[in-house]
Design a protein around this motif. Structure first.
Motif, PDB file in Angstrom:
ATOM      1  N   ASN A 238       0.819  -1.209   0.000  1.00 26.17           N
ATOM      2  CA  ASN A 238       0.000   0.000   0.000  1.00 26.17           C
ATOM      3  C   ASN A 238       0.858   1.267   0.000  1.00 26.17           C
ATOM      4  N   GLY A 239       0.573   2.153  -0.941  1.00 23.74           N
ATOM      5  CA  GLY A 239       1.346   3.375  -1.098  1.00 23.74           C
ATOM      6  C   GLY A 239       2.534   3.200  -2.027  1.00 23.74           C
ATOM      7  N   GLY A 240       2.941   1.949  -2.233  1.00 24.68           N
ATOM      8  CA  GLY A 240       4.136   1.684  -3.030  1.00 24.68           C
ATOM      9  C   GLY A 240       3.841   0.922  -4.305  1.00 24.68           C
ATOM     10  N   THR A 241       4.662  -0.109  -4.551  1.00 21.96           N
ATOM     11  CA  THR A 241       4.627  -0.823  -5.827  1.00 21.96           C
ATOM     12  C   THR A 241       4.497  -2.316  -5.600  1.00 21.96           C
ATOM     13  N   LEU A 242       3.644  -2.959  -6.378  1.00 21.16           N
ATOM     14  CA  LEU A 242       3.529  -4.413  -6.390  1.00 21.16           C
ATOM     15  C   LEU A 242       4.065  -4.909  -7.731  1.00 21.16           C
ATOM     16  N   PHE A 243       5.140  -5.688  -7.679  1.00 22.65           N
ATOM     17  CA  PHE A 243       5.759  -6.228  -8.888  1.00 22.65           C
ATOM     18  C   PHE A 243       5.355  -7.683  -9.042  1.00 22.65           C
ATOM     19  N   LEU A 244       4.539  -7.967 -10.049  1.00 25.43           N
ATOM     20  CA  LEU A 244       4.048  -9.313 -10.317  1.00 25.43           C
ATOM     21  C   LEU A 244       4.826  -9.901 -11.490  1.00 25.43           C
ATOM     22  N   ASP A 245       5.825 -10.709 -11.156  1.00 23.64           N
ATOM     23  CA  ASP A 245       6.635 -11.340 -12.203  1.00 23.64           C
ATOM     24  C   ASP A 245       5.933 -12.597 -12.714  1.00 23.64           C
ATOM     25  N   GLU A 246       6.131 -12.886 -13.985  1.00 21.76           N
ATOM     26  CA  GLU A 246       5.496 -14.042 -14.634  1.00 21.76           C
ATOM     27  C   GLU A 246       3.979 -14.046 -14.412  1.00 21.76           C
ATOM     28  N   ILE A 247       3.354 -12.910 -14.631  1.00 23.35           N
ATOM     29  CA  ILE A 247       1.913 -12.788 -14.403  1.00 23.35           C
ATOM     30  C   ILE A 247       1.117 -13.652 -15.375  1.00 23.35           C
ATOM     31  N   GLY A 248       1.722 -14.016 -16.487  1.00 25.02           N
ATOM     32  CA  GLY A 248       1.039 -14.879 -17.448  1.00 25.02           C
ATOM     33  C   GLY A 248       0.717 -16.247 -16.889  1.00 25.02           C
ATOM     34  N   GLU A 249       1.363 -16.626 -15.767  1.00 29.52           N
ATOM     35  CA  GLU A 249       1.106 -17.926 -15.143  1.00 29.52           C
ATOM     36  C   GLU A 249       0.000 -17.854 -14.102  1.00 29.52           C
ATOM     37  N   MET A 250      -0.566 -16.685 -13.859  1.00 28.42           N
ATOM     38  CA  MET A 250      -1.626 -16.546 -12.856  1.00 28.42           C
ATOM     39  C   MET A 250      -2.927 -17.152 -13.381  1.00 28.42           C
ATOM     40  N   PRO A 251      -3.612 -17.995 -12.588  1.00 25.22           N
ATOM     41  CA  PRO A 251      -4.889 -18.580 -13.021  1.00 25.22           C
ATOM     42  C   PRO A 251      -5.919 -17.504 -13.360  1.00 25.22           C
ATOM     43  N   LEU A 252      -6.814 -17.831 -14.291  1.00 27.03           N
ATOM     44  CA  LEU A 252      -7.780 -16.849 -14.789  1.00 27.03           C
ATOM     45  C   LEU A 252      -8.693 -16.322 -13.692  1.00 27.03           C
ATOM     46  N   ASP A 253      -9.112 -17.183 -12.732  1.00 28.17           N
ATOM     47  CA  ASP A 253     -10.020 -16.698 -11.693  1.00 28.17           C
ATOM     48  C   ASP A 253      -9.323 -15.700 -10.769  1.00 28.17           C
ATOM     49  N   LEU A 254      -8.033 -15.885 -10.530  1.00 31.08           N
ATOM     50  CA  LEU A 254      -7.302 -14.919  -9.716  1.00 31.08           C
ATOM     51  C   LEU A 254      -7.055 -13.628 -10.503  1.00 31.08           C
ATOM     52  N   GLN A 255      -6.930 -13.752 -11.817  1.00 30.38           N
ATOM     53  CA  GLN A 255      -6.812 -12.547 -12.640  1.00 30.38           C
ATOM     54  C   GLN A 255      -8.055 -11.674 -12.488  1.00 30.38           C
ATOM     55  N   ALA A 256      -9.223 -12.310 -12.406  1.00 26.19           N
ATOM     56  CA  ALA A 256     -10.478 -11.560 -12.234  1.00 26.19           C
ATOM     57  C   ALA A 256     -10.489 -10.833 -10.890  1.00 26.19           C
ATOM     58  N   LYS A 257     -10.018 -11.497  -9.832  1.00 24.06           N
ATOM     59  CA  LYS A 257      -9.963 -10.873  -8.517  1.00 24.06           C
ATOM     60  C   LYS A 257      -8.967  -9.713  -8.502  1.00 24.06           C
ATOM     61  N   LEU A 258      -7.850  -9.900  -9.174  1.00 22.76           N
ATOM     62  CA  LEU A 258      -6.855  -8.834  -9.241  1.00 22.76           C
ATOM     63  C   LEU A 258      -7.405  -7.626  -9.982  1.00 22.76           C
ATOM     64  N   LEU A 259      -8.118  -7.867 -11.075  1.00 22.36           N
ATOM     65  CA  LEU A 259      -8.712  -6.770 -11.831  1.00 22.36           C
ATOM     66  C   LEU A 259      -9.671  -5.973 -10.962  1.00 22.36           C
ATOM     67  N   LYS A 260     -10.473  -6.658 -10.150  1.00 18.87           N
ATOM     68  CA  LYS A 260     -11.431  -5.966  -9.270  1.00 18.87           C
ATOM     69  C   LYS A 260     -10.701  -5.088  -8.260  1.00 18.87           C
ATOM     70  N   VAL A 261      -9.590  -5.595  -7.720  1.00 19.59           N
ATOM     71  CA  VAL A 261      -8.813  -4.804  -6.768  1.00 19.59           C
ATOM     72  C   VAL A 261      -8.260  -3.549  -7.434  1.00 19.59           C
ATOM     73  N   ILE A 262      -7.746  -3.703  -8.655  1.00 14.72           N
ATOM     74  CA  ILE A 262      -7.179  -2.553  -9.361  1.00 14.72           C
ATOM     75  C   ILE A 262      -8.265  -1.522  -9.670  1.00 14.72           C
ATOM     76  N   GLU A 263      -9.429  -1.998 -10.104  1.00 11.31           N
ATOM     77  CA  GLU A 263     -10.513  -1.086 -10.467  1.00 11.31           C
ATOM     78  C   GLU A 263     -11.107  -0.394  -9.240  1.00 11.31           C
ATOM     79  N   ASP A 264     -11.347  -1.173  -8.170  1.00 13.70           N
ATOM     80  CA  ASP A 264     -12.012  -0.621  -6.981  1.00 13.70           C
ATOM     81  C   ASP A 264     -11.055   0.025  -5.999  1.00 13.70           C
ATOM     82  N   ARG A 265      -9.746  -0.279  -6.152  1.00 16.41           N
ATOM     83  CA  ARG A 265      -8.731   0.189  -5.201  1.00 16.41           C
ATOM     84  C   ARG A 265      -9.058  -0.270  -3.782  1.00 16.41           C
ATOM     85  N   ARG A 266      -9.604  -1.455  -3.697  1.00 14.19           N
ATOM     86  CA  ARG A 266      -9.938  -2.082  -2.413  1.00 14.19           C
ATOM     87  C   ARG A 266      -9.655  -3.571  -2.511  1.00 14.19           C
ATOM     88  N   VAL A 267      -9.252  -4.166  -1.394  1.00 13.67           N
ATOM     89  CA  VAL A 267      -8.969  -5.593  -1.368  1.00 13.67           C
ATOM     90  C   VAL A 267      -9.709  -6.223  -0.198  1.00 13.67           C
TER      91      VAL A 267
END
Length: 470
Positions: A238-267
């Motif tokens: 929080n306040g800084g940077t999240l570096f997600l290496d090899e993000i192409g290996e992330m399962p699709l359902d977790l990609q959906a959850k990550l997108l929601k966090v980015i859009e809503d700025r809430r986790v």
């Protein structure tokens, strides 16, 4: 060197008592009786106090005004306020400005000593943290991406521009070993979020369940084994940077959850009901073509478009071999410093072999090759025999090691570390020279003293060794 304490106090008796007390306690004390005098000491005389102990109300104004005016113009100092008549607005403003404490007069000297000692520890810790941040900022400037090729210059220019703008997300592309992690650190430590954490996660290194828990966090009892609350990496960044290496290996359902966090700025943690506000800059890296994966349905297209606010593609080393001219000396200097070696000369035949190699492992492979050669060097010349580049024939290590076309072969798949390679080479050379120290030293191109030291270091059996002077 004694730490400096600045006392701002217009009561002569109290100021004298405090000055004498803290001088006897080991402090370098400066005493000002007005705000204008204190301002002159801080800004004009460039005093660097670790702690400022100040009355709140001075003849020429409120000390909070001075605190606000000098913030950011000197090294970090903790402010400790004393006042004979505390007010709620002043105390609230003091804490909002970052004051360490707010005490009412009269204050017991023993209690004040405890607060002063605590404030001094806090100030030292803050200064250490700021120093580390400054060092990282210098270390990871855009110039840290080394290379003279046009592609490297373009990457540096883009990195420099990106550190100046508050972007929310970015995709770093490039083959394995091209420096995606370095680019991410440049973007974080060179940007506005440098004083906040940078959190890294390799999405290919964890199974799905553990990846979800690590990324989003969990509450106690969310699943079997979750005994305590665990803030996820998104929260930690929080306040800084999240570096997600090899993000192409992330399962699709977790990609959906990550997108929601980015859009809503809430986790929301696993097993939790409360959404936690977060402000995180996302750096996503992959050695795969995420755009093509999105078209094929292997990566969520909505997440891809949300992350690709900017795209930074790093060149493969085989495409920019002119960058070897800067990278190789840089790595040589690094490992000289780490291992106490003195390699200064890189023969032209070494350069020719380096340029002839295609470097499928890119800069990471180059760095490993240089490390091996520097660690095995015996003098100022870069040792060609330790290049061991696939598809190239290495020159012999010593005359006796190539008798009857016989050679020592070493694995480069990570199964043998450099220390084991060193031991193996010495042991094989000893066997081929009938354990004669002098002959083995000549074969390895080293001295008998150096060879004896390494035999002892590796615990090779001395009973068979012949210390001939021949």
């Amino acid at each position: 060197m004694r730490a400096t304490l600045l006392i701002i106090e217009d009561e002569i008796l109290l100021g004298t008592e405090l000055s004498r007390h803290y001088q006897n306690g080991g402090w370098e004390v400066e005493w000002a009786t007005t705000l204008s005098q204190a301002r002159s000491i801080i800004l004009e005389q460039r005093l660097d106090p670790l702690l400022i102990l100040s009355d709140m109300s001075l003849p020429d104004g409120n000390a909070l005004d001075l605190m606000e005016a000098v913030q950011g113009q000197h090294a970090h100092a903790e402010w400790l306020f004393l006042t004979g008549y505390g007010s709620v607005p002043d105390s609230v403003r003091a804490l909002r400005l970052g004051a360490y404490d707010f005490l009412e007069k009269p204050c017991e000297l023993e209690h004040l000593d405890l607060v002063v000692a605590s404030a001094a520890r806090s100030a030292r810790a803050q200064r250490r943290l700021l120093y580390q941040v400054q060092q990282q900022h210098r270390q990871y400037s855009s110039q840290a991406f080394v290379g003279r090729s046009q592609a490297a210059q373009e990457v540096r220019k883009l990195l420099a521009k990106l550190t100046e703008v508050p972007f929310s997300a970015l995709i770093i592309g490039g083959e394995t070993g091209t420096g995606k992690g370095l680019a991410a650190r440049i973007l974080h430590y060179g940007g506005a979020r440098v004083q906040y954490p940078m959190v890294e996660l390799n999405c290919a290194a964890l199974p799905r369940e553990l990846l979800e828990s690590e990324l989003f966090g969990h509450e106690a009892g969310a699943f079997t084994g979750a005994k305590t609350r665990h803030p996820g990496l998104i929260e930690q960044a929080n306040g800084g940077t999240l570096f997600l290496d090899e993000i192409g290996e992330m399962p699709l359902d977790l990609q959906a959850k990550l997108l929601k966090v980015i859009e809503d700025r809430r986790v929301r943690r696993l097993g939790g009901s409360k959404e936690i506000p977060v402000d995180v800059q996302i750096l996503a890296a992959s050695n795969r073509d995420l755009e093509q994966m999105a078209k094929n349905g292997d990566f969520r297209s909505d997440l891809y478009h949300r992350l690709s606010v900017f795209r930074l593609n790093l060149p493969a080393l085989r495409e920019v071999k002119e960058d070897l001219d800067e990278l190789v000396p840089l790595f040589v200097a690094e490992f000289n410093a780490e291992a106490g070696r003195q390699v200064k000369i890189i023969p032209e035949k070494v350069w020719a072999r380096l340029r002839a190699h295609d470097w499928p492992g890119n800069v990471r492979e180059l760095r490993n090759v240089v490390e091996r050669c520097v660690l095995f060097s015996e003098d100022a010349v870069f040792p060609e025999q330790w290049l061991q580049l696939p598809g190239q024939t290495s020159p012999p290590v010593g005359p006796s090691l190539t008798a009857n076309d016989n050679q020592i072969c070493l694995p480069l798949d990570g199964s043998m570390v450099l220390e084991d390679m060193d031991r193996y080479i010495i042991e094989m050379a000893l066997k081929r020279n009938d354990y004669n120290i002098a002959a083995t030293a000549r074969a390895l191109g080293t001295t008998r003293e150096t060879l004896r030291y390494r035999i002892q270091k590796h615990g090779l059996k001395p009973s068979k060794l012949l210390f001939s002077r021949g």
